[in-house]
Scaffold this motif. Structure first.
Motif, PDB file in Angstrom:
ATOM      1  N   ALA A  14       0.853   9.587  -5.506  1.00 46.01           N
ATOM      2  CA  ALA A  14       1.285  10.935  -5.136  1.00 46.01           C
ATOM      3  C   ALA A  14       2.306  11.482  -6.113  1.00 46.01           C
ATOM      4  O   ALA A  14       2.395  12.704  -6.319  1.00 46.01           O
ATOM      5  CB  ALA A  14       1.871  10.917  -3.719  1.00 46.01           C
ATOM      6  N   TYR A  15       3.072  10.604  -6.727  1.00 49.50           N
ATOM      7  CA  TYR A  15       4.088  10.994  -7.708  1.00 49.50           C
ATOM      8  C   TYR A  15       3.462  11.770  -8.866  1.00 49.50           C
ATOM      9  O   TYR A  15       4.120  12.620  -9.482  1.00 49.50           O
ATOM     10  CB  TYR A  15       4.784   9.722  -8.194  1.00 49.50           C
ATOM     11  CG  TYR A  15       5.975   9.934  -9.092  1.00 49.50           C
ATOM     12  CD1 TYR A  15       7.183  10.385  -8.585  1.00 49.50           C
ATOM     13  CD2 TYR A  15       5.890   9.662 -10.454  1.00 49.50           C
ATOM     14  CE1 TYR A  15       8.280  10.567  -9.406  1.00 49.50           C
ATOM     15  CE2 TYR A  15       6.984   9.832 -11.278  1.00 49.50           C
ATOM     16  CZ  TYR A  15       8.175  10.280 -10.749  1.00 49.50           C
ATOM     17  OH  TYR A  15       9.260  10.458 -11.572  1.00 49.50           O
TER      18      TYR A  15
ATOM     19  N   ASP B 162       0.824  -1.209   0.000  1.00 47.22           N
ATOM     20  CA  ASP B 162       0.000   0.000   0.000  1.00 47.22           C
ATOM     21  C   ASP B 162       0.858   1.259   0.000  1.00 47.22           C
ATOM     22  O   ASP B 162       0.496   2.271  -0.625  1.00 47.22           O
ATOM     23  CB  ASP B 162      -0.912  -0.001   1.230  1.00 47.22           C
ATOM     24  CG  ASP B 162      -1.966  -1.099   1.159  1.00 47.22           C
ATOM     25  OD1 ASP B 162      -2.233  -1.571   0.028  1.00 47.22           O
ATOM     26  OD2 ASP B 162      -2.509  -1.465   2.206  1.00 47.22           O
ATOM     27  N   ALA B 163       1.974   1.229   0.672  1.00 48.86           N
ATOM     28  CA  ALA B 163       2.858   2.403   0.709  1.00 48.86           C
ATOM     29  C   ALA B 163       3.418   2.712  -0.670  1.00 48.86           C
ATOM     30  O   ALA B 163       3.523   3.880  -1.065  1.00 48.86           O
ATOM     31  CB  ALA B 163       4.002   2.168   1.702  1.00 48.86           C
ATOM     32  N   GLN B 164       3.749   1.671  -1.429  1.00 50.05           N
ATOM     33  CA  GLN B 164       4.266   1.881  -2.782  1.00 50.05           C
ATOM     34  C   GLN B 164       3.178   2.432  -3.703  1.00 50.05           C
ATOM     35  O   GLN B 164       3.440   3.275  -4.556  1.00 50.05           O
ATOM     36  CB  GLN B 164       4.825   0.568  -3.324  1.00 50.05           C
ATOM     37  CG  GLN B 164       6.089   0.106  -2.633  1.00 50.05           C
ATOM     38  CD  GLN B 164       6.555  -1.255  -3.119  1.00 50.05           C
ATOM     39  OE1 GLN B 164       5.739  -2.081  -3.562  1.00 50.05           O
ATOM     40  NE2 GLN B 164       7.861  -1.513  -3.035  1.00 50.05           N
TER      41      GLN B 164
ATOM     42  N   LEU C   9      -1.485  18.728  -1.136  1.00 48.47           N
ATOM     43  CA  LEU C   9      -2.298  18.824  -2.357  1.00 48.47           C
ATOM     44  C   LEU C   9      -2.883  20.217  -2.513  1.00 48.47           C
ATOM     45  O   LEU C   9      -2.860  20.799  -3.613  1.00 48.47           O
ATOM     46  CB  LEU C   9      -3.406  17.771  -2.306  1.00 48.47           C
ATOM     47  CG  LEU C   9      -4.311  17.669  -3.535  1.00 48.47           C
ATOM     48  CD1 LEU C   9      -3.518  17.173  -4.733  1.00 48.47           C
ATOM     49  CD2 LEU C   9      -5.494  16.753  -3.254  1.00 48.47           C
ATOM     50  N   LEU C  10      -3.399  20.795  -1.429  1.00 47.59           N
ATOM     51  CA  LEU C  10      -3.960  22.141  -1.483  1.00 47.59           C
ATOM     52  C   LEU C  10      -2.870  23.178  -1.738  1.00 47.59           C
ATOM     53  O   LEU C  10      -3.103  24.183  -2.426  1.00 47.59           O
ATOM     54  CB  LEU C  10      -4.704  22.456  -0.181  1.00 47.59           C
ATOM     55  CG  LEU C  10      -5.954  21.601   0.099  1.00 47.59           C
ATOM     56  CD1 LEU C  10      -6.549  21.979   1.443  1.00 47.59           C
ATOM     57  CD2 LEU C  10      -6.972  21.774  -1.014  1.00 47.59           C
TER      58      LEU C  10
ATOM     59  N   PRO D 203       2.134  10.094   3.382  1.00 45.54           N
ATOM     60  CA  PRO D 203       1.043   9.357   2.726  1.00 45.54           C
ATOM     61  C   PRO D 203       0.072  10.317   2.043  1.00 45.54           C
ATOM     62  O   PRO D 203      -0.265  11.367   2.583  1.00 45.54           O
ATOM     63  CB  PRO D 203       0.381   8.597   3.877  1.00 45.54           C
ATOM     64  CG  PRO D 203       1.410   8.543   4.955  1.00 45.54           C
ATOM     65  CD  PRO D 203       2.206   9.798   4.826  1.00 45.54           C
ATOM     66  N   LEU D 204      -0.361   9.934   0.867  1.00 43.37           N
ATOM     67  CA  LEU D 204      -1.282  10.798   0.127  1.00 43.37           C
ATOM     68  C   LEU D 204      -2.625  10.905   0.847  1.00 43.37           C
ATOM     69  O   LEU D 204      -3.190  12.002   0.958  1.00 43.37           O
ATOM     70  CB  LEU D 204      -1.475  10.243  -1.284  1.00 43.37           C
ATOM     71  CG  LEU D 204      -2.447  11.012  -2.173  1.00 43.37           C
ATOM     72  CD1 LEU D 204      -1.953  12.430  -2.402  1.00 43.37           C
ATOM     73  CD2 LEU D 204      -2.650  10.288  -3.504  1.00 43.37           C
TER      74      LEU D 204
END
Length: 260
Positions: free
Chosen positions: A14-15, A6-8, A75-76, A65-66
């Motif tokens: 997010a990349y 899940d982290a990957q 993100l904002l 984490p996204l």
């Protein structure tokens, strides 16, 4: 079997999501790319294409984490940085619209309204003409290429995860003052000539009260306004080029010295 944690997955998403948010923010605020005449599918595809091109060149992303509070804040932040870049160019176009509004009011064409699909409202026809001229000059100066280049450079000057400096926000607020100064500056030839014409009409009316100012004053000011506007349009290239140059320089200035 290839196993992906899940982290990957979050890191991979997010990349692309974080730079995509910054690019979308610029497309939402910049007057050329934000035009409603451009289909939304094209805007989304264009933003996705830029994201795919710029993602491999990005500095290392923060290990956040996204799907988390910190990820949403980042993100904002990316969306706000993109809006800031586009907002600088929005001020340039709006200042030209203000100049057209001042000209139309002085000429007596305040009632000559035209539907502007960009704002979904009625604007003076003179403002619409000047806006189209300014947009065409923006394309002639390769301003869209410069703006995209500034956007790409912003990922290096303000990496993802770094907040916008408060000094940049203050400078952006002060930049809004150019909205009125540039609008008045661009409208001075027409407004000045109409001021002289109105003074002459006032002197004539004072000297000969039997003249009806409404019978000849409006056609005279309208004719002088059109002549002044006709003579001014070919000379607007230099001032608008100077305004665009200042806007591009100011956008670069906003993106320096980020605060960690």
């Amino acid at each position: 079997m290839l196993a992906i944690s899940d982290a990957q997955i979050n890191q991979l998403v997010a990349y692309f999501i974080w730079p995509f948010a910054r690019i979308v923010g610029m497309l939402l605020a910049e007057p050329l790319f934000a035009s409603k005449s451009i289909p939304r599918r094209f805007k989304a595809g264009f933003a996705l294409s830029l994201t795919i091109l710029v993602a491999p060149l990005l500095p290392p992303l923060p290990a956040v984490p996204l799907v988390s509070a910190a990820g949403v804040v980042i993100l904002l932040q990316q969306l706000m940085i993109g809006i800031i870049i586009g907002f600088v160019m929005r001020i340039v176009i709006t200042s030209v619209e203000v100049a057209g509004f001042l000209m139309a009011t002085q000429m007596g064409l305040g009632f000559a309204m035209f539907f502007d699909p960009q704002h979904s409202s009625q604007v003076p026809a003179v403002s619409r003409v000047l806006t189209i001229l300014t947009t065409l000059l923006f394309l002639a100066f390769d301003g869209h290429h410069v703006l995209i280049s500034v956007l790409m450079d912003s990922f290096t000057k303000i990496p993802i995860g770094v907040s916008v400096p408060m000094l940049s926000l203050r400078l952006l607020a002060e930049w809004g003052g150019h909205l009125f100064s540039w609008g008045l500056w661009l409208s001075l030839p027409v407004v000045g000539s109409l001021l002289v014409a109105n003074l002459a009409i006032g002197v004539m009316t004072r000297a000969a009260p039997q003249f009806n100012v409404f019978s000849f004053g409006f056609p005279l000011t309208l004719m002088i306004g059109f002549i002044s506007l006709y003579l001014m349009l070919p000379l607007m290239e230099g001032p608008i080029a100077q305004i665009y140059s200042e806007a591009f320089g100011f956008t670069t200035q906003l993106l320096v010295a980020p605060s960690p």
